[in-house]
Design a protein around this motif. Structure first.
Motif, PDB file in Angstrom:
ATOM      1  N   HIS A  16       0.983  -1.028   0.017  1.00  0.00           N
ATOM      2  CA  HIS A  16       0.141   0.063  -0.084  1.00  0.00           C
ATOM      3  C   HIS A  16       0.772   1.172  -0.063  1.00  0.00           C
ATOM      4  CE1 HIS A  16      -4.132  -1.901   1.736  1.00  0.00           C
ATOM      5  NE2 HIS A  16      -3.875  -2.154   0.419  1.00  0.00           N
ATOM      6  N   GLY A  17       2.133   1.040   0.120  1.00  0.00           N
ATOM      7  CA  GLY A  17       2.997   2.392   0.222  1.00  0.00           C
ATOM      8  C   GLY A  17       3.386   2.524   1.536  1.00  0.00           C
ATOM      9  N   HIS A  18       2.829   1.877   2.513  1.00  0.00           N
ATOM     10  CA  HIS A  18       3.299   1.941   3.908  1.00  0.00           C
ATOM     11  C   HIS A  18       3.916   0.647   4.446  1.00  0.00           C
ATOM     12  CE1 HIS A  18       0.165  -0.756   5.215  1.00  0.00           C
ATOM     13  NE2 HIS A  18      -0.717  -0.023   4.745  1.00  0.00           N
ATOM     14  N   GLY A  19       4.552   0.294   5.643  1.00  0.00           N
ATOM     15  CA  GLY A  19       5.352  -0.624   5.871  1.00  0.00           C
ATOM     16  C   GLY A  19       4.299  -1.408   6.715  1.00  0.00           C
ATOM     17  N   VAL A  20       5.061  -2.434   7.520  1.00  0.00           N
ATOM     18  CA  VAL A  20       4.156  -3.435   8.485  1.00  0.00           C
ATOM     19  C   VAL A  20       3.588  -2.593   9.707  1.00  0.00           C
ATOM     20  CG1 VAL A  20       4.574  -5.348   9.942  1.00  0.00           C
ATOM     21  CG2 VAL A  20       5.399  -5.467   7.626  1.00  0.00           C
ATOM     22  N   GLY A  21       4.466  -1.751  10.192  1.00  0.00           N
ATOM     23  CA  GLY A  21       4.323  -1.129  11.502  1.00  0.00           C
ATOM     24  C   GLY A  21       3.619   0.605  11.247  1.00  0.00           C
ATOM     25  N   ASP A  22       3.397   0.810  10.320  1.00  0.00           N
ATOM     26  CA  ASP A  22       2.913   2.248  10.248  1.00  0.00           C
ATOM     27  C   ASP A  22       1.409   2.327   9.301  1.00  0.00           C
ATOM     28  OD1 ASP A  22       4.350   1.663   7.850  1.00  0.00           O
ATOM     29  OD2 ASP A  22       4.614   4.100   7.385  1.00  0.00           O
ATOM     30  N   GLY A  23       0.681   1.127   9.083  1.00  0.00           N
ATOM     31  CA  GLY A  23      -0.305   1.410   8.498  1.00  0.00           C
ATOM     32  C   GLY A  23      -1.194   2.287   9.093  1.00  0.00           C
ATOM     33  N   LEU A  24      -1.600   2.196  10.231  1.00  0.00           N
ATOM     34  CA  LEU A  24      -2.593   3.241  10.687  1.00  0.00           C
ATOM     35  C   LEU A  24      -2.160   4.638  10.642  1.00  0.00           C
ATOM     36  CD1 LEU A  24      -5.297   2.948  12.522  1.00  0.00           C
ATOM     37  CD2 LEU A  24      -3.906   3.423  14.474  1.00  0.00           C
ATOM     38  N   TYR A  25      -0.653   4.999  10.919  1.00  0.00           N
ATOM     39  CA  TYR A  25      -0.354   6.170  10.698  1.00  0.00           C
ATOM     40  C   TYR A  25      -0.746   6.507   9.372  1.00  0.00           C
ATOM     41  CZ  TYR A  25       3.052  10.012  10.275  1.00  0.00           C
ATOM     42  OH  TYR A  25       3.634  11.079  10.266  1.00  0.00           O
ATOM     43  N   ALA A  26      -0.329   5.774   8.291  1.00  0.00           N
ATOM     44  CA  ALA A  26      -0.399   6.127   6.955  1.00  0.00           C
ATOM     45  C   ALA A  26      -1.964   6.364   6.671  1.00  0.00           C
ATOM     46  CB  ALA A  26       0.071   4.918   5.985  1.00  0.00           C
ATOM     47  N   HIS A  27      -2.662   5.372   7.211  1.00  0.00           N
ATOM     48  CA  HIS A  27      -4.015   5.879   7.105  1.00  0.00           C
ATOM     49  C   HIS A  27      -4.593   7.173   7.419  1.00  0.00           C
ATOM     50  CE1 HIS A  27      -8.600   4.807   6.561  1.00  0.00           C
ATOM     51  NE2 HIS A  27      -8.612   5.130   7.830  1.00  0.00           N
ATOM     52  N   TYR A  28      -4.463   7.404   8.609  1.00  0.00           N
ATOM     53  CA  TYR A  28      -4.857   8.745   9.145  1.00  0.00           C
ATOM     54  C   TYR A  28      -4.054   9.914   8.353  1.00  0.00           C
ATOM     55  CZ  TYR A  28      -7.859   6.939  12.446  1.00  0.00           C
ATOM     56  OH  TYR A  28      -8.899   6.147  12.950  1.00  0.00           O
ATOM     57  N   CYS A  29      -2.779   9.774   8.137  1.00  0.00           N
ATOM     58  CA  CYS A  29      -2.335  10.901   6.995  1.00  0.00           C
ATOM     59  C   CYS A  29      -2.914  11.119   5.719  1.00  0.00           C
ATOM     60  CB  CYS A  29      -0.856  10.695   6.857  1.00  0.00           C
ATOM     61  SG  CYS A  29       0.202  10.893   8.153  1.00  0.00           S
ATOM     62  N   GLY A  30      -3.597   9.821   5.307  1.00  0.00           N
ATOM     63  CA  GLY A  30      -4.362   9.767   4.105  1.00  0.00           C
ATOM     64  C   GLY A  30      -5.587  10.316   4.294  1.00  0.00           C
ATOM     65  N   TYR A  31      -6.205  10.082   5.313  1.00  0.00           N
ATOM     66  CA  TYR A  31      -7.759  10.471   5.580  1.00  0.00           C
ATOM     67  C   TYR A  31      -7.633  12.001   5.815  1.00  0.00           C
ATOM     68  CZ  TYR A  31     -12.319  11.062   7.627  1.00  0.00           C
ATOM     69  OH  TYR A  31     -13.572  11.203   7.803  1.00  0.00           O
ATOM     70  N   TYR A  32      -6.563  12.472   6.567  1.00  0.00           N
ATOM     71  CA  TYR A  32      -6.390  14.040   6.524  1.00  0.00           C
ATOM     72  C   TYR A  32      -6.155  14.791   5.352  1.00  0.00           C
ATOM     73  CZ  TYR A  32      -5.721  13.760  11.949  1.00  0.00           C
ATOM     74  OH  TYR A  32      -5.999  13.703  13.080  1.00  0.00           O
ATOM     75  N   ALA A  33      -5.436  14.105   4.560  1.00  0.00           N
ATOM     76  CA  ALA A  33      -5.250  14.692   3.074  1.00  0.00           C
ATOM     77  C   ALA A  33      -6.547  14.673   2.261  1.00  0.00           C
ATOM     78  CB  ALA A  33      -3.904  13.883   2.417  1.00  0.00           C
ATOM     79  N   LEU A  34      -7.461  13.456   2.398  1.00  0.00           N
ATOM     80  CA  LEU A  34      -8.407  13.445   1.733  1.00  0.00           C
ATOM     81  C   LEU A  34      -9.625  14.583   2.217  1.00  0.00           C
ATOM     82  CD1 LEU A  34     -10.830  11.984   0.270  1.00  0.00           C
ATOM     83  CD2 LEU A  34     -11.175  10.782   2.185  1.00  0.00           C
ATOM     84  N   LEU A  35      -9.655  14.820   3.429  1.00  0.00           N
ATOM     85  CA  LEU A  35     -10.333  15.888   4.165  1.00  0.00           C
ATOM     86  C   LEU A  35      -9.979  17.284   3.442  1.00  0.00           C
ATOM     87  CD1 LEU A  35     -10.925  14.620   7.771  1.00  0.00           C
ATOM     88  CD2 LEU A  35     -12.425  14.541   5.805  1.00  0.00           C
ATOM     89  N   ASP A  36      -8.778  17.627   3.592  1.00  0.00           N
ATOM     90  CA  ASP A  36      -8.119  18.645   3.246  1.00  0.00           C
ATOM     91  C   ASP A  36      -8.448  18.823   1.756  1.00  0.00           C
ATOM     92  OD1 ASP A  36      -7.229  19.285   5.752  1.00  0.00           O
ATOM     93  OD2 ASP A  36      -5.198  18.567   5.085  1.00  0.00           O
ATOM     94  N   ARG A  37      -8.325  18.083   0.816  1.00  0.00           N
ATOM     95  CA  ARG A  37      -8.820  18.135  -0.552  1.00  0.00           C
ATOM     96  C   ARG A  37      -9.977  18.266  -0.802  1.00  0.00           C
ATOM     97  NH1 ARG A  37      -7.101  13.592  -5.292  1.00  0.00           N
ATOM     98  NH2 ARG A  37      -7.971  14.838  -7.005  1.00  0.00           N
ATOM     99  N   VAL A  38     -11.025  17.606  -0.279  1.00  0.00           N
ATOM    100  CA  VAL A  38     -12.402  17.869  -0.536  1.00  0.00           C
ATOM    101  C   VAL A  38     -12.735  19.273  -0.007  1.00  0.00           C
ATOM    102  CG1 VAL A  38     -14.770  17.232   0.346  1.00  0.00           C
ATOM    103  CG2 VAL A  38     -12.859  15.342  -0.033  1.00  0.00           C
ATOM    104  N   ARG A  39     -12.281  19.765   0.932  1.00  0.00           N
ATOM    105  CA  ARG A  39     -12.573  21.048   1.517  1.00  0.00           C
ATOM    106  C   ARG A  39     -12.162  22.240   0.478  1.00  0.00           C
ATOM    107  NH1 ARG A  39      -9.890  20.444   5.848  1.00  0.00           N
ATOM    108  NH2 ARG A  39      -8.934  22.338   5.608  1.00  0.00           N
ATOM    109  N   ALA A  40     -10.875  21.987  -0.319  1.00  0.00           N
ATOM    110  CA  ALA A  40     -10.383  22.867  -1.084  1.00  0.00           C
ATOM    111  C   ALA A  40     -11.129  22.919  -2.286  1.00  0.00           C
ATOM    112  CB  ALA A  40      -8.744  22.424  -1.481  1.00  0.00           C
ATOM    113  N   THR A  41     -11.488  21.888  -2.842  1.00  0.00           N
ATOM    114  CA  THR A  41     -12.476  21.699  -4.009  1.00  0.00           C
ATOM    115  C   THR A  41     -13.559  21.942  -3.940  1.00  0.00           C
ATOM    116  OG1 THR A  41     -10.859  19.633  -4.481  1.00  0.00           O
ATOM    117  CG2 THR A  41     -12.891  19.800  -6.041  1.00  0.00           C
ATOM    118  N   HIS A  42     -14.174  21.646  -2.678  1.00  0.00           N
ATOM    119  CA  HIS A  42     -15.646  22.062  -2.506  1.00  0.00           C
ATOM    120  C   HIS A  42     -15.694  22.931  -1.320  1.00  0.00           C
ATOM    121  CE1 HIS A  42     -17.033  19.158  -5.537  1.00  0.00           C
ATOM    122  NE2 HIS A  42     -16.289  18.419  -5.068  1.00  0.00           N
ATOM    123  N   PRO A  43     -15.356  24.132  -1.288  1.00  0.00           N
ATOM    124  CA  PRO A  43     -15.171  24.974   0.012  1.00  0.00           C
ATOM    125  C   PRO A  43     -16.756  25.655   0.628  1.00  0.00           C
ATOM    126  CG  PRO A  43     -14.554  26.478  -2.052  1.00  0.00           C
ATOM    127  CD  PRO A  43     -14.689  24.994  -2.256  1.00  0.00           C
TER     128      PRO A  43
END
Length: 683
Positions: free
Chosen positions: A430-457
Motif C-alpha cells: 500500500h506504500g506503507h510498512g508493516v508497522g505504520d499502516g494506521l499512521y499512513a491511513h490517518y495521514c491519508g484521511y487528513y489529506a482527503l479531508l483537506d482536498r475535499v474542502r479545497a475543491t468544495h469550500p
C-alpha cells in the motif's frame, strides 16, 4: 551562519524561552512567576534504531533556527537539530500563541543519511514538571459512555491512551493537571488514531509528562531522504483551579486558528437527520419527503439523509454490510434517485446532507472484489476498512465524495467510522510498512479531508465515529463539527457536552435533541413525543439542552403533535435570533458540576455564555431528575460595579442587579420542576 544563543517567545505574562547555543534546551516555560517546567526537560522524544533522541542527547546539535511572525497571534519557531551519528535531522517546531497562555509542539524526523533508520516512538512533548502536588483530570471514552470523568491525585504512573485506532475509544486525548491547587496545565493530542499521554511521578514530587503518537505496534522504516511527522500536542496554562480558564483558551484558539470555516458552517444551521427515527429499514423516498415538508414548516435549515440510501436495490439490505458501494443507490427505497431528494430540499429553501462512511468496508460490499488492493488487512485478515495509506484508495475516496457532492447536490457530508482498526493495516503493498499502516491511513484521511474542502469550500464536513469515538483537535482542524455521541438522552447529552468543550468550542460540537429511537434498544432512550403525558416544560428541557451547541432533531416530524411541532418551531426561532450567536462567539463557563448518566453527578446544570467584549451574557439552567429544589448559581467574569439588566426569557420579567451581587450572591433558582429549564439574557 551565526546562530542566536537564545530564542525568546515570551511576553510579560507568559514565559517561553529556549536555549539554542551552545546546547539546545529549555530555559523557561509557564506563567510569569510560576515556571512549571524544569530546564532539564527533554522537550521531545524519538526512538530511532533503538536509541533515545531528545533535547538532552549529547550528539544533537542545532544547525538552523527560524521564526515565522507572519500570522498575528501566532509565533512559529523551527529548530533543526542534527544527529550526525545517526544521520538524521529532528525538526523541532514550537508555536507560541501570543493572545493565550498556550504552546503547540511537534517534531519531524528526517533521514539525511545513506542507510535506512527505524523510528519506533514519536513524542512531540516531553517536559519535567517542577515538584508539587498534582491532581489529574481526564476522561475515558466508550460507545454511549463518552467523557466519563477521571479524577485522582497523581501519586503513581498513569498512561492515558487509545489503542483502538480511534482517538476517543479508550481515553479522550485530553488531560488537565491542577498544580498545588493554584494553577492548571491542560493539554491535548491533535491526532485521530492511537496516541499516548504518560505522566510519571519522580523523586521529590516532580512529574515527567510526555505525549504524542502511541508506540504500541508502531514502527516506520525511513529510507534515505524520507521523513515522518509526529502529531502536534497543545498545552494551555491557567491560573487558579477552574478548568474553564483553560477550556476558554482552547475554544478561542480553535475558532481563530484551527477550525475550517465556510458560510453554511458559520451559520450553525439547525439540522434534521432521519437516523434514529427510521434507521434504514423504515425509510424510503416518500417518508423522507414527508419529513422535509415538516422540517420546512418548523424552520429547520438542513435535512440529512443518513445510512440506508446506498447499496443493492433490496428493501431488506442492511447499511453496515453494504458500506463501500457508494456508487449504488437502493432503487427500491429511492426510485427517483438521490438528486431528486436534494432538489426537493433545495426547493424548500433548505440544504441537503448525506451520510457516508467513506473509510468503511462492509462484508458484502462489491468494492472488496473490484478493488482488492484497497482492503485494509492485518496478518492476512480483513479488518473492515479501506486503507487510505494506499494512494490509489485515497484517490478513489476523493472521487467518490466528489461524485456525491457534484451529482447529488450535497451541501453537507456526515462522515462516519464505525469500527476499531486497532493497530491498523500491515500489508506492504500500500506504500506503507508493516508497522505504520494506521499512521499512513490517518495521514491519508487528513489529506482527503483537506482536498475535499479545497475543491468544495462551500460543503460542510461533519465528523462522526460511532457517535463520539473520534473527537480530537486533529480532526477538528479538518471538519466543521464533531458529533458528540449516538445516545442523546438529557443527562448523557449534558455529560458529553461538558467533556467535549474542555478542548472544543461549543460551535465545534453537534448533538441532536432527545431522539426518538424507533428500533434500536437503549434503557434511557425512551422519548416519545406523542406521549399524552408529555408536558411543555419537558419539551423545553430536552430541546434547550441540545441548543447549547449546534443542534438538530432525529424524530418523525410528520407524526409530531401540533403543539410539540410548534414548540420546536419556537425554540428554533429563538436559537436563530438569539442563541446561536452566543454559541458561535461567546466564551462559555460552567456554573455547576458535571451531570452524568444514570442519575450520577451534579443534578443541576448551569452554563454562562459571555460575549468576548463582556457586553452580553446568556445563562442556561437545567434541573435534572433527583435534583434538590433550590440552587444558587454564581456568575463569572462580570464587572462588579456595573448594574446589569436580566431578562427571564420564559416569563418576560426584567430585573436588575450589580455584577458584584451576581458573582457573590448569585442567581436563585427555586421554581423549576424536575426536567425544567430557564434561559436568562443579561446585558
Amino acid at each position: 551562519m551565526t546562530l542566536p544563543s537564545r530564542l525568546d517567545l515570551s511576553d510579560a505574562e507568559f514565559a517561553c524561552v529556549l536555549d539554542t547555543a551552545p546546547r539546545f534546551g529549555l530555559a523557561g516555560l509557564g506563567l510569569a512567576g510560576e515556571h512549571r517546567a524544569l530546564e532539564s526537560s527533554s522537550l521531545f522524544l524519538a526512538m530511532i534504531d533503538a536509541q533515545v533522541v531528545d533535547a538532552q542527547t549529547p550528539d544533537l546539535h542545532v544547525q538552523n533556527v527560524s521564526v515565522d511572525d507572519d500570522t498575528p497571534g501566532r509565533r512559529h519557531a523551527h529548530i533543526e537539530l542534527l544527529h550526525a551519528g545517526l544521520g538524521v535531522v529532528i525538526d523541532y517546531h514550537i508555536v507560541r500563541y501570543t493572545d493565550a497562555f498556550a504552546i503547540e509542539t511537534w517534531i519531524v524526523v528526517r533521514n539525511e543519511g545513506a542507510s535506512p533508520r527505524r523510528v519506533t516512538r514519536l513524542d512531540s512533548l516531553a517536559l519535567d514538571l517542577i515538584p508539587g502536588r498534582y491532581d489529574l483530570r481526564a476522561y475515558t471514552g466508550a460507545w454511549g459512555a463518552e467523557f466519563e470523568p477521571q479524577s485522582m491525585p497523581l501519586t503513581s504512573p498513569v498512561t492515558l491512551e487509545s489503542r483502538s485506532g480511534r482517538s476517543s475509544h479508550g481515553h479522550h486525548p485530553w488531560f488537565a493537571l491542577v498544580c498545588d491547587g493554584r494553577s492548571i496545565i491542560s493539554g491535548a493530542v491533535a491526532w485521530s488514531g492511537n496516541w499516548a499521554i504518560r505522566l510519571m511521578p519522580r523523586l521529590e514530587e516532580a512529574v515527567a509528562l510526555s505525549a504524542g503518537l502511541h508506540d504500541w505496534e508502531f514502527a516506520v522504516d525511513l529510507a534515505p531522504d524520507a521523513s515522518v511527522e509526529a502529531p502536534p500536542v497543545v498545552l494551555v496554562f491557567a491560573r487558579g483551579d477552574d478548568l474553564d480558564e483553560a477550556a476558554v483558551q482552547f475554544a478561542r484558539l480553535g475558532r481563530r486558528f484551527w477550525y475550517p470555516r465556510n458560510a453554511l458552517a458559520d451559520q450553525l444551521p439547525v439540522e434534521w437527520n432521519h437516523w434514529w427515527a427510521y434507521e434504514d429499514r423504515a425509510l424510503d423516498e416518500a417518508t423522507f419527503r414527508a419529513n422535509v415538508d415538516a422540517a420546512a414548516r418548523m424552520g429547520i435549515e438542513v435535512c440529512t439523509l443518513d445510512a440506508g440510501w446506498f447499496g443493492a436495490s433490496d428493501a431488506e439490505t442492511h447499511w453496515y454490510d453494504q458500506r463501500g458501494d457508494w456508487e449504488m443507490v437502493n432503487a427500491v427505497r429511492f426510485p427517483s434517485g438521490i438528486r431528486a431528494l436534494a432538489d426537493d430540499v433545495h426547493a424548500r429553501g433548505m440544504r441537503f446532507g448525506i451520510w457516508c462512511e467513506i473509510e468503511g468496508l462492509g462484508v458484502r460490499a462489491r468494492l472488496a472484489e473490484t478493488h482488492p488492493d484497497f482492503v485494509a488487512m492485518r496478518d492476512g485478515c480483513r479488518i473492515g476498512y479501506v486503507c487510505l495509506g494506499n494512494p490509489a484508495a485515497q484517490q478513489w475516496a476523493f472521487d467518490t465524495l466528489d461524485h456525491l457532492i457534484r451529482d447529488y447536490g450535497c451541501d453537507w457530508i456526515k462522515l462516519d467510522f464505525n469500527l476499531d482498526p486497532g493497530a491498523g493495516c500491515n500489508r506492504v503493498d500500500h506504500g506503507h510498512g508493516v508497522g505504520d499502516g494506521l499512521y499512513a491511513h490517518y495521514c491519508g484521511y487528513y489529506a482527503l479531508l483537506d482536498r475535499v474542502r479545497a475543491t468544495h469550500p462551500h460543503v460542510v464536513l461533519e465528523n462522526c465515529s460511532s457517535g463520539g469515538l473520534r473527537i480530537d483537535p486533529g480532526i477538528a482542524r479538518r471538519t466543521h463539527m464533531a458529533f458528540l455521541s449516538d445516545p442523546d438522552w438529557p443527562e448523557h447529552s449534558l455529560q458529553v457536552f461538558w467533556g467535549a468543550t474542555q478542548m472544543l468550542a461549543p460551535d465545534a460540537c453537534l448533538h441532536w435533541g432527545y431522539g426518538e429511537w424507533a428500533f434500536a434498544e437503549h434503557p434511557s432512550q425512551t422519548f416519545n413525543p406523542c406521549d399524552p403525558s408529555l408536558q411543555p416544560h419537558q419539551v423545553d428541557f430536552y430541546t434547550r439542552i441540545s441548543m447549547l451547541r449546534r443542534f438538530g432533531f432525529s424524530q418523525r416530524l410528520p407524526d409530531l403533535p401540533e403543539w410539540v411541532a410548534q414548540r420546536y418551531a419556537d425554540h428554533i426561532a429563538f436559537y436563530k435570533a438569539v442563541m446561536r450567536q452566543f454559541v458561535r462567539e461567546a466564551d462559555m463557563y460552567r456554573l455547576t458540576g458535571q451531570p452524568l448518566g444514570e442519575g450520577r453527578g451534579d443534578r443541576w446544570a448551569g452554563f454562562q455564555y459571555r460575549m468576548p467584549d463582556g457586553s452580553e451574557h446568556l445563562v442556561a439552567v437545567f434541573r435534572l431528575p433527583g435534583a434538590e429544589p433550590l440552587r444558587v448559581l454564581r456568575l463569572k467574569h462580570l464587572h462588579p460595579e456595573r448594574i446589569y439588566t436580566l431578562l427571564w426569557v420564559d416569563s418576560g420579567q426584567q430585573t436588575q442587579a450589580s455584577g458584584a451581587a451576581l458573582m457573590d450572591t448569585g442567581l436563585r433558582f427555586d421554581d423549576l420542576p424536575e426536567e425544567g429549564s430557564a434561559l436568562v439574557r443579561i446585558w
